[in-house]
Scaffold this active site. Sequence first.
Site, mmCIF file in Angstrom:
data_model
loop_
_atom_site.group_PDB
_atom_site.id
_atom_site.type_symbol
_atom_site.label_atom_id
_atom_site.label_comp_id
_atom_site.label_asym_id
_atom_site.label_seq_id
_atom_site.Cartn_x
_atom_site.Cartn_y
_atom_site.Cartn_z
ATOM 1 N N LYS A 22 51.750 49.201 50.005
ATOM 2 C CA LYS A 22 50.311 48.918 49.801
ATOM 3 C C LYS A 22 50.089 47.407 49.703
ATOM 4 O O LYS A 22 49.218 46.853 50.360
ATOM 5 C CB LYS A 22 49.840 49.578 48.516
ATOM 6 C CG LYS A 22 48.491 49.092 47.997
ATOM 7 C CD LYS A 22 48.061 49.757 46.715
ATOM 8 C CE LYS A 22 48.618 49.149 45.489
ATOM 9 N NZ LYS A 22 47.908 47.991 44.940
ATOM 10 N N ASN A 23 50.928 46.734 48.921
ATOM 11 C CA ASN A 23 50.676 45.323 48.632
ATOM 12 C C ASN A 23 51.097 44.396 49.756
ATOM 13 O O ASN A 23 50.924 43.180 49.657
ATOM 14 C CB ASN A 23 51.329 44.922 47.305
ATOM 15 C CG ASN A 23 50.616 45.570 46.130
ATOM 16 O OD1 ASN A 23 49.525 46.128 46.293
ATOM 17 N ND2 ASN A 23 51.240 45.553 44.977
ATOM 18 N N CYS A 116 40.551 43.435 34.949
ATOM 19 C CA CYS A 116 40.846 44.881 35.039
ATOM 20 C C CYS A 116 41.642 45.261 33.793
ATOM 21 O O CYS A 116 41.976 44.427 32.969
ATOM 22 C CB CYS A 116 41.591 45.197 36.319
ATOM 23 S SG CYS A 116 43.236 44.538 36.345
ATOM 24 N N ARG A 121 42.406 38.528 35.334
ATOM 25 C CA ARG A 121 42.976 38.295 36.665
ATOM 26 C C ARG A 121 42.405 36.983 37.214
ATOM 27 O O ARG A 121 41.562 36.971 38.082
ATOM 28 C CB ARG A 121 42.663 39.468 37.602
ATOM 29 C CG ARG A 121 43.080 40.834 37.079
ATOM 30 C CD ARG A 121 44.569 41.042 36.970
ATOM 31 N NE ARG A 121 45.237 41.093 38.241
ATOM 32 C CZ ARG A 121 45.444 42.211 38.953
ATOM 33 N NH1 ARG A 121 44.975 43.335 38.512
ATOM 34 N NH2 ARG A 121 46.073 42.178 40.102
ATOM 35 N N PRO A 122 42.809 35.837 36.632
ATOM 36 C CA PRO A 122 42.234 34.544 37.047
ATOM 37 C C PRO A 122 42.570 34.215 38.499
ATOM 38 O O PRO A 122 43.506 34.790 39.081
ATOM 39 C CB PRO A 122 42.898 33.549 36.101
ATOM 40 C CG PRO A 122 44.169 34.198 35.684
ATOM 41 C CD PRO A 122 43.887 35.661 35.651
ATOM 42 N N LEU A 125 44.628 29.414 40.612
ATOM 43 C CA LEU A 125 45.652 28.897 41.539
ATOM 44 C C LEU A 125 45.183 29.030 42.989
ATOM 45 O O LEU A 125 45.460 28.167 43.833
ATOM 46 C CB LEU A 125 46.977 29.624 41.332
ATOM 47 C CG LEU A 125 47.599 29.430 39.944
ATOM 48 C CD1 LEU A 125 48.807 30.338 39.757
ATOM 49 C CD2 LEU A 125 47.979 27.957 39.715
ATOM 50 N N ASP A 309 55.185 45.888 38.121
ATOM 51 C CA ASP A 309 54.631 47.160 38.617
ATOM 52 C C ASP A 309 55.543 48.344 38.348
ATOM 53 O O ASP A 309 55.159 49.479 38.641
ATOM 54 C CB ASP A 309 54.320 47.065 40.118
ATOM 55 C CG ASP A 309 53.167 46.121 40.391
ATOM 56 O OD1 ASP A 309 52.966 45.756 41.556
ATOM 57 O OD2 ASP A 309 52.488 45.720 39.425
ATOM 58 N N ARG A 401 45.342 55.467 44.523
ATOM 59 C CA ARG A 401 45.195 54.103 45.038
ATOM 60 C C ARG A 401 46.524 53.581 45.589
ATOM 61 O O ARG A 401 46.554 52.711 46.456
ATOM 62 C CB ARG A 401 44.716 53.160 43.921
ATOM 63 C CG ARG A 401 43.275 53.354 43.490
ATOM 64 C CD ARG A 401 42.860 52.249 42.565
ATOM 65 N NE ARG A 401 43.317 50.985 43.105
ATOM 66 C CZ ARG A 401 43.777 49.958 42.366
ATOM 67 N NH1 ARG A 401 43.831 50.084 41.049
ATOM 68 N NH2 ARG A 401 44.175 48.838 42.920
#
Length: 428
Positions: A22-23, A116, A121-122, A125, A309, A401
């Site tokens: 997925k990622n 989330c 979740r900045p 960067l 994860d 998801r």
Amino acid sequence: MDAMRIKGGVRLQGEVCVSGAKNACLPMFAATLLTDQKCVIKNVPDLSDVRFMAEIVASLGAKVSNPKPNVWEIEAKNISSRAPYDLVRKMRASICLLGPLSARMKRAEVSMPGGCVIGARPIDLHIKGLKALNCAIETEGGYLKVDARRMKGANIFLGGRFGSTVTGTANILMASVLASGTTIIENAACEPEIADLCKMLAKMGAIIDGIGSPTLEITGVPKLGGAEHTVLPDRIEAGTWIIATLATRGKVLIKGAVKKDLGALIDILESAGANIQIKSKSDIFVDGEGLKLKPVEAVTMPHPGFPTDLQAQLTTLMTQVSGISIITERIYPERFMHVSELGRMGADIVREGPSAIIRGKTPLSGAPIMASDLRASAALLIAALCAKGETFIQRIYHLDRGYESIDKKLALLGAKVERISDSDLPSF
Ligand code: EPZ
């Protein structure tokens, strides 16, 4: 909203095939915006996040089709540079539209992602990298607006207080492939998904050195062409199956589990006494039968360290191991939504700052529980497989998801799982 009924106490047995990552495919869908030629992406998992990213790319004007299962064709001939708020806000990964839109359109408007449940979740960067590439950035009405007309290559250190950034690296990489001059990204993310994205970009004509290393050197080119690319297997799904097999004391051959992408997890599990047999470079056999595992101490880190994860899934496993395990979360210190739900099933876990202290072995009993995010729901699913009695997991859409056909794959391994609607849930 779907729920899932799981009858515990079944050992997983048989063979399971890992789907595409997925990622990796989410940034790859964004990468198709870098060219007006057609791209074909194969081994794409059938996930709600993937369908959603396809919807966002189509809303920008690209021609998107899914001619057969797990194959997507995307042709971004004439596209807009503004990603709509009502779509982007629903999936954080859409932030990786910023880079390709800035590079292709010389401007981008993408709504700022929300936080989330796993933590803030900045994107500081991402912004730092784009500014280093001489882009002008402003925020207005919840949108990030990028003026990339004067973009040019630069040397960028992209590490932050939590180490490297995966989608941040993807964004700056995809911005720099069309920037004039050379860009060097230091402290780039080394996740296999980023290396796979680099390979797809190279097929499109990008010039990238240091693929898979923390230092990427990109030589900008004036234009990119289309490409055909097959997505690598999902190491997080593979790791989830390894853990689930051990937790249920089962015996499973996991096809598509790439040993070199799972080194940290395998090292931790072997230190606990797990029997993990590397059958080939992408097949792993796990024999959990009769195992008495030992407790572990694990800390999540950027790749090649132990992946955040898989933290929740390992936490569940350690509830079934006698002794005290300590799992520390260095990437998302608040990523412990699974702990309270596991406690409702009988687990004995205490939060101590960024660590979970797990006192095993505690018998787990089935209960009505609530999924909160993708990997926490995988941890709850593993707990339900180990528990005595029936477990009902609500908000199972979180699982959909990131895990393709999870109930079918579980059923093939002998698990007793059934998807039910909320209205069919018993009254607890
Ligand atoms: C990617 O998210 C993954 N998502 C996440 O997987 C994964 O947990 C994460 O990388 C870490 O491996 C996708 O690839 C779509 P980061 P990303 O930027 O890129 C901080 C899943 O379950 N940070 O690598 O958003 C950040 O707060 C999902 O599949 C900054 O401080 O994560 C975090 O603490 C969940 N500033 C750390 O860095 C920034 O500008 C790593 O974040 C960006 C990030």
